[in-house]
Write a protein that holds these residues in place. Structure first.
Motif, PDB file in Angstrom:
ATOM      1  N   VAL A   1     -70.410  11.522-100.474  1.00  0.00           N
ATOM      2  CA  VAL A   1     -69.041  11.039-100.305  1.00  0.00           C
ATOM      3  C   VAL A   1     -68.093  11.912-101.114  1.00  0.00           C
ATOM      4  CG1 VAL A   1     -69.287   9.372-102.212  1.00  0.00           C
ATOM      5  CG2 VAL A   1     -67.519   9.014-100.466  1.00  0.00           C
ATOM      6  N   GLY A   2     -66.918  12.146-100.562  1.00  0.00           N
ATOM      7  CA  GLY A   2     -65.878  12.876-101.258  1.00  0.00           C
ATOM      8  C   GLY A   2     -64.590  12.074-101.309  1.00  0.00           C
ATOM      9  N   THR A   3     -63.824  12.272-102.384  1.00  0.00           N
ATOM     10  CA  THR A   3     -62.539  11.582-102.531  1.00  0.00           C
ATOM     11  C   THR A   3     -61.463  12.586-102.930  1.00  0.00           C
ATOM     12  OG1 THR A   3     -62.979  10.997-104.858  1.00  0.00           O
ATOM     13  CG2 THR A   3     -63.596   9.381-103.157  1.00  0.00           C
ATOM     14  N   PHE A   4     -60.222  12.108-102.879  1.00  0.00           N
ATOM     15  CA  PHE A   4     -59.058  12.944-103.117  1.00  0.00           C
ATOM     16  C   PHE A   4     -58.247  12.359-104.268  1.00  0.00           C
ATOM     17  CE2 PHE A   4     -60.468  12.863 -98.792  1.00  0.00           C
ATOM     18  CZ  PHE A   4     -60.621  14.198 -98.473  1.00  0.00           C
ATOM     19  N   ASP A   5     -57.417  13.176-104.878  1.00  0.00           N
ATOM     20  CA  ASP A   5     -56.699  12.737-106.073  1.00  0.00           C
ATOM     21  C   ASP A   5     -55.789  11.541-105.806  1.00  0.00           C
ATOM     22  OD1 ASP A   5     -57.913  14.563-107.712  1.00  0.00           O
ATOM     23  OD2 ASP A   5     -56.278  16.024-107.653  1.00  0.00           O
ATOM     24  N   ASP A   6     -55.281  11.400-104.557  1.00  0.00           N
ATOM     25  CA  ASP A   6     -54.410  10.250-104.286  1.00  0.00           C
ATOM     26  C   ASP A   6     -55.184   8.961-104.067  1.00  0.00           C
ATOM     27  OD1 ASP A   6     -55.436  10.473-101.711  1.00  0.00           O
ATOM     28  OD2 ASP A   6     -53.537  11.087-100.790  1.00  0.00           O
TER      29      ASP A   6
ATOM     30  N   PHE B   1     -74.231  22.132 -98.622  1.00  0.00           N
ATOM     31  CA  PHE B   1     -73.702  20.773 -98.477  1.00  0.00           C
ATOM     32  C   PHE B   1     -72.464  20.587 -99.358  1.00  0.00           C
ATOM     33  CE2 PHE B   1     -74.286  16.003 -99.112  1.00  0.00           C
ATOM     34  CZ  PHE B   1     -73.804  15.688 -97.860  1.00  0.00           C
ATOM     35  N   ALA B   2     -72.506  21.110-100.564  1.00  0.00           N
ATOM     36  CA  ALA B   2     -71.360  20.988-101.472  1.00  0.00           C
ATOM     37  C   ALA B   2     -70.150  21.754-100.945  1.00  0.00           C
ATOM     38  CB  ALA B   2     -71.734  21.473-102.864  1.00  0.00           C
ATOM     39  N   THR B   3     -70.382  22.947-100.371  1.00  0.00           N
ATOM     40  CA  THR B   3     -69.242  23.702 -99.857  1.00  0.00           C
ATOM     41  C   THR B   3     -68.610  23.025 -98.646  1.00  0.00           C
ATOM     42  OG1 THR B   3     -70.658  25.142 -98.501  1.00  0.00           O
ATOM     43  CG2 THR B   3     -70.115  25.901-100.744  1.00  0.00           C
ATOM     44  N   LEU B   4     -69.374  22.195 -97.928  1.00  0.00           N
ATOM     45  CA  LEU B   4     -68.763  21.391 -96.868  1.00  0.00           C
ATOM     46  C   LEU B   4     -67.655  20.516 -97.441  1.00  0.00           C
ATOM     47  CD1 LEU B   4     -69.011  20.191 -93.834  1.00  0.00           C
ATOM     48  CD2 LEU B   4     -70.241  18.337 -94.980  1.00  0.00           C
ATOM     49  N   PHE B   5     -67.934  19.855 -98.573  1.00  0.00           N
ATOM     50  CA  PHE B   5     -66.924  18.985 -99.189  1.00  0.00           C
ATOM     51  C   PHE B   5     -65.769  19.789 -99.777  1.00  0.00           C
ATOM     52  CE2 PHE B   5     -70.385  15.924 -98.979  1.00  0.00           C
ATOM     53  CZ  PHE B   5     -69.711  14.756 -98.669  1.00  0.00           C
ATOM     54  N   ARG B   6     -66.082  20.935-100.383  1.00  0.00           N
ATOM     55  CA  ARG B   6     -65.015  21.733-101.005  1.00  0.00           C
ATOM     56  C   ARG B   6     -64.163  22.460 -99.975  1.00  0.00           C
ATOM     57  NH1 ARG B   6     -66.613  27.088-104.188  1.00  0.00           N
ATOM     58  NH2 ARG B   6     -66.938  27.662-101.994  1.00  0.00           N
ATOM     59  N   ASP B   7     -64.799  23.108 -99.005  1.00  0.00           N
ATOM     60  CA  ASP B   7     -64.085  24.039 -98.140  1.00  0.00           C
ATOM     61  C   ASP B   7     -63.641  23.447 -96.814  1.00  0.00           C
ATOM     62  OD1 ASP B   7     -64.674  25.836-100.152  1.00  0.00           O
ATOM     63  OD2 ASP B   7     -66.392  26.716 -99.097  1.00  0.00           O
ATOM     64  N   VAL B   8     -64.391  22.495 -96.272  1.00  0.00           N
ATOM     65  CA  VAL B   8     -64.045  21.905 -94.976  1.00  0.00           C
ATOM     66  C   VAL B   8     -63.283  20.595 -95.158  1.00  0.00           C
ATOM     67  CG1 VAL B   8     -64.957  21.023 -92.797  1.00  0.00           C
ATOM     68  CG2 VAL B   8     -66.033  23.001 -93.889  1.00  0.00           C
ATOM     69  N   ILE B   9     -63.840  19.713 -95.966  1.00  0.00           N
ATOM     70  CA  ILE B   9     -63.205  18.409 -96.200  1.00  0.00           C
ATOM     71  C   ILE B   9     -62.047  18.530 -97.186  1.00  0.00           C
ATOM     72  CG2 ILE B   9     -63.623  16.082 -97.124  1.00  0.00           C
ATOM     73  CD1 ILE B   9     -66.503  16.356 -96.013  1.00  0.00           C
ATOM     74  N   GLY B  10     -62.167  19.433 -98.144  1.00  0.00           N
ATOM     75  CA  GLY B  10     -61.118  19.608 -99.143  1.00  0.00           C
ATOM     76  C   GLY B  10     -61.105  18.543-100.214  1.00  0.00           C
ATOM     77  N   ALA B  11     -62.260  17.934-100.469  1.00  0.00           N
ATOM     78  CA  ALA B  11     -62.339  16.866-101.466  1.00  0.00           C
ATOM     79  C   ALA B  11     -62.143  17.427-102.877  1.00  0.00           C
ATOM     80  CB  ALA B  11     -63.686  16.157-101.382  1.00  0.00           C
ATOM     81  N   ASP B  12     -61.446  16.674-103.707  1.00  0.00           N
ATOM     82  CA  ASP B  12     -61.288  17.059-105.110  1.00  0.00           C
ATOM     83  C   ASP B  12     -62.566  16.793-105.896  1.00  0.00           C
ATOM     84  OD1 ASP B  12     -58.400  17.835-105.162  1.00  0.00           O
ATOM     85  OD2 ASP B  12     -58.178  15.779-104.454  1.00  0.00           O
ATOM     86  N   ASN B  13     -63.264  15.706-105.551  1.00  0.00           N
ATOM     87  CA  ASN B  13     -64.539  15.368-106.178  1.00  0.00           C
ATOM     88  C   ASN B  13     -65.470  14.830-105.101  1.00  0.00           C
ATOM     89  OD1 ASN B  13     -64.231  15.562-109.324  1.00  0.00           O
ATOM     90  ND2 ASN B  13     -62.333  14.658-108.575  1.00  0.00           N
ATOM     91  N   ALA B  14     -66.750  15.146-105.226  1.00  0.00           N
ATOM     92  CA  ALA B  14     -67.721  14.675-104.238  1.00  0.00           C
ATOM     93  C   ALA B  14     -69.053  14.409-104.922  1.00  0.00           C
ATOM     94  CB  ALA B  14     -67.897  15.692-103.121  1.00  0.00           C
ATOM     95  N   LEU B  15     -69.760  13.418-104.405  1.00  0.00           N
ATOM     96  CA  LEU B  15     -71.002  12.930-105.003  1.00  0.00           C
ATOM     97  C   LEU B  15     -72.112  12.903-103.966  1.00  0.00           C
ATOM     98  CD1 LEU B  15     -72.435  11.536-107.463  1.00  0.00           C
ATOM     99  CD2 LEU B  15     -71.615   9.353-106.523  1.00  0.00           C
ATOM    100  N   TYR B  16     -73.265  13.403-104.355  1.00  0.00           N
ATOM    101  CA  TYR B  16     -74.463  13.359-103.519  1.00  0.00           C
ATOM    102  C   TYR B  16     -75.052  11.958-103.565  1.00  0.00           C
ATOM    103  CZ  TYR B  16     -79.261  14.733-102.116  1.00  0.00           C
ATOM    104  OH  TYR B  16     -80.474  14.867-101.497  1.00  0.00           O
ATOM    105  N   PHE B  17     -75.383  11.405-102.398  1.00  0.00           N
ATOM    106  CA  PHE B  17     -76.035  10.105-102.343  1.00  0.00           C
ATOM    107  C   PHE B  17     -77.555  10.241-102.317  1.00  0.00           C
ATOM    108  CE2 PHE B  17     -72.309   7.497-100.434  1.00  0.00           C
ATOM    109  CZ  PHE B  17     -71.913   7.108-101.697  1.00  0.00           C
ATOM    110  N   ASP B  18     -78.083  11.033-101.365  1.00  0.00           N
ATOM    111  CA  ASP B  18     -79.542  11.157-101.286  1.00  0.00           C
ATOM    112  C   ASP B  18     -79.899  12.200-100.236  1.00  0.00           C
ATOM    113  OD1 ASP B  18     -82.189  10.627-101.943  1.00  0.00           O
ATOM    114  OD2 ASP B  18     -81.940   8.464-101.845  1.00  0.00           O
TER     115      ASP B  18
END
Length: 236
Positions: free
Chosen positions: A166-171, A189-206
């Motif tokens: 899951v990824g979230t945004f500052d707002d 997988f992490a670059t998906l959240f950073r580069d595609v989704i643009g999440a500020d923070n993201a956490l691996y579930f499993d």
């Protein structure tokens, strides 16, 4: 981020959660966007204290159809949470802040908090801030930390699994959940959240046990019994 804007236009509080397939670095992923105005909750046990363990069991327990659901954190053999877990203001498991074996202990790890906003916190930051959370689940490792990748990830890692997070945004107004549709490594997988989704923070579930329930997309994965589950119920 263009796909996110398109999903926001399609979504409404009473509508099903909108999920979209995307390609990234040669692999397929499904991304689901949940707004803060939707009823996102964590689910673990039934009224008798038994682990629910499946999407259908959550629906039987709540007597409501899930609009979206996903496994939401690592669990022991008895399917109890490995890390911090809060459901409807009741804490089942304390925060685990020390390192350890396995992916959970690959620090920094983090906590996804449903409170005044949706927010992924790095664990030590979570302990320092003590945020209000009606529901919270701890897992690890962090995927994205204030816009940067976890420092231990390497581009060509050979450990590949079906992974979700899951990824979230500052707002704090939305949470974006993602699952790979084929085995991928942590870095990709992490670059998906950073580069595609643009999440500020993201956490691996499993990984390996990762599953998605997305009825609007005619998808409901099955397999091993789960521990914590996160899902959206219809607005009442």
């Amino acid at each position: 981020m263009r796909w996110l804007a398109a999903l926001a236009l399609l979504a409404s509080p009473a509508a099903a959660v909108t999920c979209e397939d995307v390609d990234h670095l040669g692999a397929s992923y499904t991304i689901c966007d949940v707004g803060f105005d939707q009823d996102l909750q964590l689910f673990l046990r039934d009224d008798n204290g038994d682990i629910l363990g499946s999407f259908s069991a959550v629906e039987a327990h709540t007597h409501l159809p899930l609009l979206f659901a996903m496994n939401a954190g690592m669990y022991h053999e008895d399917r109890s949470p490995v890390g911090h877990y809060v459901e409807d203001f009741v804490e089942e498991m304390r925060v685990i802040s020390n390192d350890g074996p396995g992916n959970f202990g690959l620090l920094p790890n983090g906590v996804f908090c449903i409170g005044d906003t949706f927010k992924v916190f790095e664990t030590l930051d979570f302990l320092a801030r003590e945020p209000f959370c009606s529901d919270a689940t701890q897992s690890g490792p962090m995927l994205v930390i204030d816009g940067a990748l976890h420092p231990r990830f390497i581009p060509n890692g050979t450990s590949k699994y079906i992974r979700n997070g899951v990824g979230t945004f500052d707002d704090g107004t939305r949470a974006v959940f993602a699952i790979s549709n084929e085995p991928v490594n942590f870095h990709d997988f992490a670059t998906l959240f950073r580069d595609v989704i643009g999440a500020d923070n993201a956490l691996y579930f499993d990984g390996k046990v990762s599953r998605l329930h997305a009825p609007a997309n005619n998808r409901s994965d099955f397999g091993w019994q789960l521990g914590p589950i996160i899902g959206v119920l219809p607005s009442q």
